[in-house]
Design an enzyme around this catalytic site. Structure first.
Site, PDB file in Angstrom:
ATOM      1  N   GLU A  65       6.515  -6.635  -8.613  1.00 27.89           N
ATOM      2  CA  GLU A  65       6.508  -7.701  -7.601  1.00 27.89           C
ATOM      3  C   GLU A  65       7.820  -8.489  -7.646  1.00 27.89           C
ATOM      4  OE1 GLU A  65       4.234  -7.827  -5.376  1.00 27.89           O
ATOM      5  OE2 GLU A  65       2.454  -6.894  -6.268  1.00 27.89           O
ATOM      6  N   PHE A  91       0.818  -1.230   0.000  1.00 30.88           N
ATOM      7  CA  PHE A  91       0.000   0.000   0.000  1.00 30.88           C
ATOM      8  C   PHE A  91       0.850   1.277   0.000  1.00 30.88           C
ATOM      9  CE2 PHE A  91      -2.060  -3.293   2.659  1.00 30.88           C
ATOM     10  CZ  PHE A  91      -3.045  -3.680   1.763  1.00 30.88           C
ATOM     11  N   SER A  92       2.095   1.176  -0.461  1.00 30.74           N
ATOM     12  CA  SER A  92       2.956   2.366  -0.463  1.00 30.74           C
ATOM     13  C   SER A  92       2.984   3.047  -1.830  1.00 30.74           C
ATOM     14  CB  SER A  92       4.377   1.971  -0.049  1.00 30.74           C
ATOM     15  OG  SER A  92       4.918   1.051  -0.981  1.00 30.74           O
ATOM     16  N   GLY A  93       2.317   2.440  -2.824  1.00 27.94           N
ATOM     17  CA  GLY A  93       2.268   3.079  -4.139  1.00 27.94           C
ATOM     18  C   GLY A  93       3.419   2.713  -5.060  1.00 27.94           C
ATOM     19  N   LYS A  94       4.066   1.562  -4.822  1.00 25.22           N
ATOM     20  CA  LYS A  94       5.191   1.124  -5.668  1.00 25.22           C
ATOM     21  C   LYS A  94       4.764   0.927  -7.115  1.00 25.22           C
ATOM     22  CE  LYS A  94       5.813  -2.692  -3.452  1.00 25.22           C
ATOM     23  NZ  LYS A  94       4.767  -2.493  -2.429  1.00 25.22           N
ATOM     24  N   THR A  95       3.671   0.171  -7.285  1.00 27.91           N
ATOM     25  CA  THR A  95       3.222  -0.142  -8.643  1.00 27.91           C
ATOM     26  C   THR A  95       2.748   1.117  -9.360  1.00 27.91           C
ATOM     27  OG1 THR A  95       2.638  -2.383  -7.964  1.00 27.91           O
ATOM     28  CG2 THR A  95       1.651  -1.582 -10.012  1.00 27.91           C
TER      29      THR A  95
END
Ligand code: ZN
Length: 198
Positions: free
Chosen positions: A94, A24-28
């Site tokens: 991922e 939920f940190s916005g990586k994608t």
């Protein structure tokens, strides 16, 4: 924010960027943002993810806000090499689920002049460095650590806390059993858990 025009590389040289953080940190989202901008610049973009991550869709890298971009699922890191002929930018999502061979694969791609953008979880739910990510952080030219917001206190969160008792490292399709926690709240939760088990 990461801006491409700050990069002062020779036109022919490749490099590696890593985007890491908790769930939920916005990586994608950040990976997709960079890849979209590369597409706008008319670069040929290819995106890969491990076959293990089939949460939402077989063909798409899907972030939690459903901002998706099409991708290829591969069995092993080696397959990325085979499938990235004729591209300028390789995105890998991922990445924590790949084997350690991914490190050499990213080096090979960057050495041959490609821009490689890797996104992945830096820690597993136990707070331990996850798969090939630590090594990728070491070899990358650019590292961006993104944060979620702690659901208990509102601080920046760096832990993906698992709310179920399942001890398996990979629980597929179960993003709802994780919550982002800051260091303090994560530690508080661990000590409460130890007390319960006593
Ligand atoms: Zn907190």
């Amino acid at each position: 924010m990461f801006l491409e025009d700050t990069i002062k590389h020779s036109k022919k040289g490749g490099w590696i960027e890593v985007i890491c953080g908790s769930m939920f940190s916005g990586k994608t989202e950040e990976l997709i943002r960079r890849l979209r901008r590369a597409e706008f610049a008319r670069l040929r973009v290819e995106i890969f993810k491990p076959k293990i991550d089939v949460r939402y869709s077989e063909e798409h890298v899907v972030s939690h806000d459903e901002n998706s971009i099409s991708s290829t699922a591969v069995d092993s890191a080696q397959n990325i090499l085979l499938l990235s002929g004729d591209v300028d930018v390789v995105g890998i999502d991922e990445a924590q689920f790949f084997d350690n061979g991914l490190v050499e694969v990213c080096n090979t791609l960057a050495n041959s002049g490609l821009r490689v953008i890797v996104a992945g979880l830096d820690m597993d739910f136990r707070g331990k460095p996850f798969g090939p990510i630590p090594s990728l952080l070491a070899i990358a030219e650019y590292v961006t650590k993104v944060h979620a917001i702690c659901v208990r206190c509102g601080s920046l969160a760096n832990h993906s806390h698992r709310t179920s008792e399942d001890e398996k490292l990979v629980v597929l399709g179960e993003t709802n059993i994780y919550e982002p926690l800051c260091r303090k709240c994560y530690q508080d939760d661990l000590s409460a858990e130890k007390k319960r088990k006593r």
